[in-house]
Write an enzyme that holds these catalytic residues in place. Structure first.
Site, PDB file in Angstrom:
ATOM      1  CD  GLU A 176      -2.023  -7.245   3.525  1.00 57.70           C
ATOM      2  OE1 GLU A 176      -1.627  -6.145   3.100  1.00 57.70           O
ATOM      3  OE2 GLU A 176      -2.620  -7.372   4.604  1.00 57.70           O
ATOM      4  CD  GLU A 230       1.827  -5.177   6.108  1.00 56.98           C
ATOM      5  OE1 GLU A 230       2.654  -6.090   6.355  1.00 56.98           O
ATOM      6  OE2 GLU A 230       1.018  -5.247   5.182  1.00 56.98           O
ATOM      7  CB  ALA A 279      -0.897  -0.015   1.225  1.00 55.57           C
ATOM      8  N   GLY A 290       0.787  -4.941   1.217  1.00 54.39           N
ATOM      9  CA  GLY A 290      -0.427  -5.096   0.420  1.00 54.39           C
ATOM     10  C   GLY A 290      -0.203  -5.852  -0.884  1.00 54.39           C
TER      11      GLY A 290
HETATM   12  N1  CO8 Z   1       4.468   3.204  -1.052  1.00 55.06           N
HETATM   13  C1  CO8 Z   1       4.814   4.333  -1.691  1.00 55.06           C
HETATM   14  N2  CO8 Z   1       5.901   4.442  -2.477  1.00 55.06           N
HETATM   15  C2  CO8 Z   1       6.681   3.358  -2.621  1.00 55.06           C
HETATM   16  C3  CO8 Z   1       6.383   2.141  -1.994  1.00 55.06           C
HETATM   17  C4  CO8 Z   1       5.212   2.077  -1.181  1.00 55.06           C
HETATM   18  N3  CO8 Z   1       4.815   0.958  -0.575  1.00 55.06           N
HETATM   19  N4  CO8 Z   1       7.340   1.250  -2.301  1.00 55.06           N
HETATM   20  C5  CO8 Z   1       8.197   1.887  -3.123  1.00 55.06           C
HETATM   21  N5  CO8 Z   1       7.808   3.151  -3.307  1.00 55.06           N
HETATM   22  C6  CO8 Z   1       8.464   4.186  -4.115  1.00 55.06           C
HETATM   23  C7  CO8 Z   1       9.681   4.767  -3.411  1.00 55.06           C
HETATM   24  O1  CO8 Z   1       9.306   5.745  -2.481  1.00 55.06           O
HETATM   25  C8  CO8 Z   1      10.473   5.299  -4.584  1.00 55.06           C
HETATM   26  O2  CO8 Z   1       9.897   6.530  -4.969  1.00 55.06           O
HETATM   27  P1  CO8 Z   1      10.874   7.779  -5.344  1.00 55.06           P
HETATM   28  O3  CO8 Z   1      11.643   7.330  -6.535  1.00 55.06           O
HETATM   29  O4  CO8 Z   1       9.906   8.888  -5.639  1.00 55.06           O
HETATM   30  O5  CO8 Z   1      11.754   8.030  -4.164  1.00 55.06           O
HETATM   31  C9  CO8 Z   1      10.174   4.316  -5.685  1.00 55.06           C
HETATM   32  O6  CO8 Z   1       8.994   3.611  -5.298  1.00 55.06           O
HETATM   33  C10 CO8 Z   1      11.281   3.293  -5.884  1.00 55.06           C
HETATM   34  O7  CO8 Z   1      11.540   2.713  -4.623  1.00 55.06           O
HETATM   35  P2  CO8 Z   1      13.019   2.591  -3.988  1.00 55.06           P
HETATM   36  O8  CO8 Z   1      13.871   3.714  -4.460  1.00 55.06           O
HETATM   37  O9  CO8 Z   1      12.877   2.421  -2.525  1.00 55.06           O
HETATM   38  O10 CO8 Z   1      13.512   1.255  -4.703  1.00 55.06           O
HETATM   39  P3  CO8 Z   1      14.528   0.189  -4.115  1.00 55.06           P
HETATM   40  O11 CO8 Z   1      14.812  -0.756  -5.224  1.00 55.06           O
HETATM   41  O12 CO8 Z   1      15.691   0.860  -3.463  1.00 55.06           O
HETATM   42  O13 CO8 Z   1      13.727  -0.581  -2.948  1.00 55.06           O
HETATM   43  C11 CO8 Z   1      11.799  -1.702  -2.016  1.00 55.06           C
HETATM   44  C12 CO8 Z   1      12.593  -1.341  -3.293  1.00 55.06           C
HETATM   45  C13 CO8 Z   1      12.648  -2.655  -1.154  1.00 55.06           C
HETATM   46  C14 CO8 Z   1      10.525  -2.382  -2.451  1.00 55.06           C
HETATM   47  C15 CO8 Z   1      11.509  -0.416  -1.222  1.00 55.06           C
HETATM   48  O14 CO8 Z   1      10.916   0.540  -2.086  1.00 55.06           O
HETATM   49  C16 CO8 Z   1      10.552  -0.640  -0.090  1.00 55.06           C
HETATM   50  O15 CO8 Z   1      10.949  -1.152   0.944  1.00 55.06           O
HETATM   51  N6  CO8 Z   1       9.275  -0.250  -0.276  1.00 55.06           N
HETATM   52  C17 CO8 Z   1       8.275  -0.387   0.748  1.00 55.06           C
HETATM   53  C18 CO8 Z   1       7.790  -1.811   0.799  1.00 55.06           C
HETATM   54  C19 CO8 Z   1       6.805  -2.008   1.913  1.00 55.06           C
HETATM   55  O16 CO8 Z   1       7.166  -1.986   3.073  1.00 55.06           O
HETATM   56  N7  CO8 Z   1       5.541  -2.221   1.546  1.00 55.06           N
HETATM   57  C20 CO8 Z   1       4.481  -2.422   2.488  1.00 55.06           C
HETATM   58  C21 CO8 Z   1       3.767  -1.160   2.771  1.00 55.06           C
HETATM   59  S1  CO8 Z   1       2.615  -1.301   4.092  1.00 55.06           S
HETATM   60  C22 CO8 Z   1       1.299  -2.072   3.439  1.00 55.06           C
HETATM   61  O17 CO8 Z   1       1.297  -2.480   2.310  1.00 55.06           O
HETATM   62  C23 CO8 Z   1       0.133  -2.219   4.329  1.00 55.06           C
HETATM   63  C24 CO8 Z   1      -1.068  -2.833   3.637  1.00 55.06           C
HETATM   64  C25 CO8 Z   1      -2.257  -2.739   4.491  1.00 55.06           C
HETATM   65  C26 CO8 Z   1      -2.727  -1.319   4.611  1.00 55.06           C
HETATM   66  C27 CO8 Z   1      -3.769  -1.172   5.615  1.00 55.06           C
HETATM   67  C28 CO8 Z   1      -4.329   0.224   5.612  1.00 55.06           C
HETATM   68  C29 CO8 Z   1      -4.540   0.784   6.938  1.00 55.06           C
END
Ligand code: CO8
Length: 263
Positions: free
Chosen positions: A111, A131, A63, A108
């Site tokens: 999920e 999360e 998400a 997500g």
């Molecule tokens: N949300 C928003 N932006 C994201 C997300 C995300 N989940 N994941 C990646 N991005 C964006 C980054 O911010 C980045 O944007 P920008 O270029 O503008 O800085 C772009 O995508 C590329 O990402 P990275 O530069 O970080 O790329 P890397 O190759 O270095 O890393 C990763 C890739 C490991 C995937 C890293 O981006 C990461 O850890 N992302 C987050 C992953 C994560 O933790 N996801 C879970 C989120 S929580 C969730 O999903 C909860 C679901 C339930 C919600 C319930 C609602 C209440």
């Protein structure tokens, strides 16, 4: 639609989540488009849905953390409900859904994959419920579906540690059915979809329903669910033709595969 593309061929629809700048993360707009795309599927024609992410790096990186970062408790709960409603719609879609996980499937994203019937992935795929490291629980069904798909102990380990796992470990714990080189993933998903689409749609739908409904019932009720769905296949054209083909020993004959009426 800006973030979702759906194409359809030979009774197989392919839905691509396409928000590459954010590794296909799910914000409200993506979720709304995903729901609209699911609602718009022509289930009279489409027999299998394949869901994948754009590019070769990410299925869905979760998400949208930016959008979630300022939510109040009430807004957080509402956002969770939004995702849960869409994913439940996918899980209960009458036709089989295959997740072709082509990279990151985090939060997500995992999920979403778990709301599909079948998961296959590329060898660079990474799975995780990150999360608790972000100060929240999974909110799009992760606590429930992960514990049902892998063992409760393994699900709890993944939830509590927020550690990611690679494709081979996802295969080992039964989170995915198979791992392919990236370039072979979508062809493999489409081949699997074609194998399903060649079988009787009414029977395939009934099989999905029997498993999904039955898993939520005690065994005595579950076998009644199966009996009713089994019975519902009889007198259909496909049942008549499928069994006649066998009895005539004519392997060249294919099922007529009757179009399904309604959703
Ligand atoms: N949300 C928003 N932006 C994201 C997300 C995300 N989940 N994941 C990646 N991005 C964006 C980054 O911010 C980045 O944007 P920008 O270029 O503008 O800085 C772009 O995508 C590329 O990402 P990275 O530069 O970080 O790329 P890397 O190759 O270095 O890393 C990763 C890739 C490991 C995937 C890293 O981006 C990461 O850890 N992302 C987050 C992953 C994560 O933790 N996801 C879970 C989120 S929580 C969730 O999903 C909860 C679901 C339930 C919600 C319930 C609602 C209440």
């Amino acid at each position: 639609m800006s973030y979702i593309q759906v194409t359809s061929q030979d009774h197989i629809a392919t839905l691509v989540i396409d928000r590459p700048k954010a590794l296909n993360a799910l914000n409200s707009e993506v979720l709304a488009e995903l729901e609209s795309a699911i609602d718009a599927l022509d289930l009279g024609d489409v027999r299998v849905l394949v869901i994948t992410g754009a590019g070769d790096k990410s299925f869905v990186a979760g998400a949208d953390i930016g959008e979630m970062s300022t939510l109040t408790r009430a807004e957080g709960e509402a956002f969770g409900k939004k995702g849960n409603d869409v994913f439940r719609k996918i899980e209960t879609l009458p036709i089989p859904v295959i997740a072709a996980v082509n990279g990151f499937a985090l939060g997500g994203g995992n999920e979403l994959a778990m709301s599909c019937d079948i998961r296959i992935c590329s060898d660079n795929a990474v799975f995780g419920q990150t999360e608790t490291g972000l100060g929240i629980t999974p909110g799009f069904g992760g606590t429930q579906r992960l514990a049902r798909l892998v063992s409760p102990g393994m699900a709890k380990q993944l939830l509590y540690t927020a550690k990611n796992i690679k494709a081979d470990e996802a295969l080992r714990i039964g989170l995915v059915n198979a791992v392919y080189p990236q370039a072979e993933l979508l062809p493999a998903a489409l081949k699997l979809a074609a194998q399903i689409a060649a079988n009787a749609p009414i029977a395939v739908r009934a099989s999905k329903r029997a498993v999904n409904v039955g898993l939520e019932q005690p065994m005595d009720e579950a076998i009644v669910t199966e009996e009713k769905l089994f019975g519902s296949c009889f007198e259909t054209e496909d049942q008549r033709a499928g069994m006649a083909n066998f009895l005539e020993k004519d392997k060249s004959k294919k099922l007529k595969v009757v179009p399904y009426q309604g959703r």
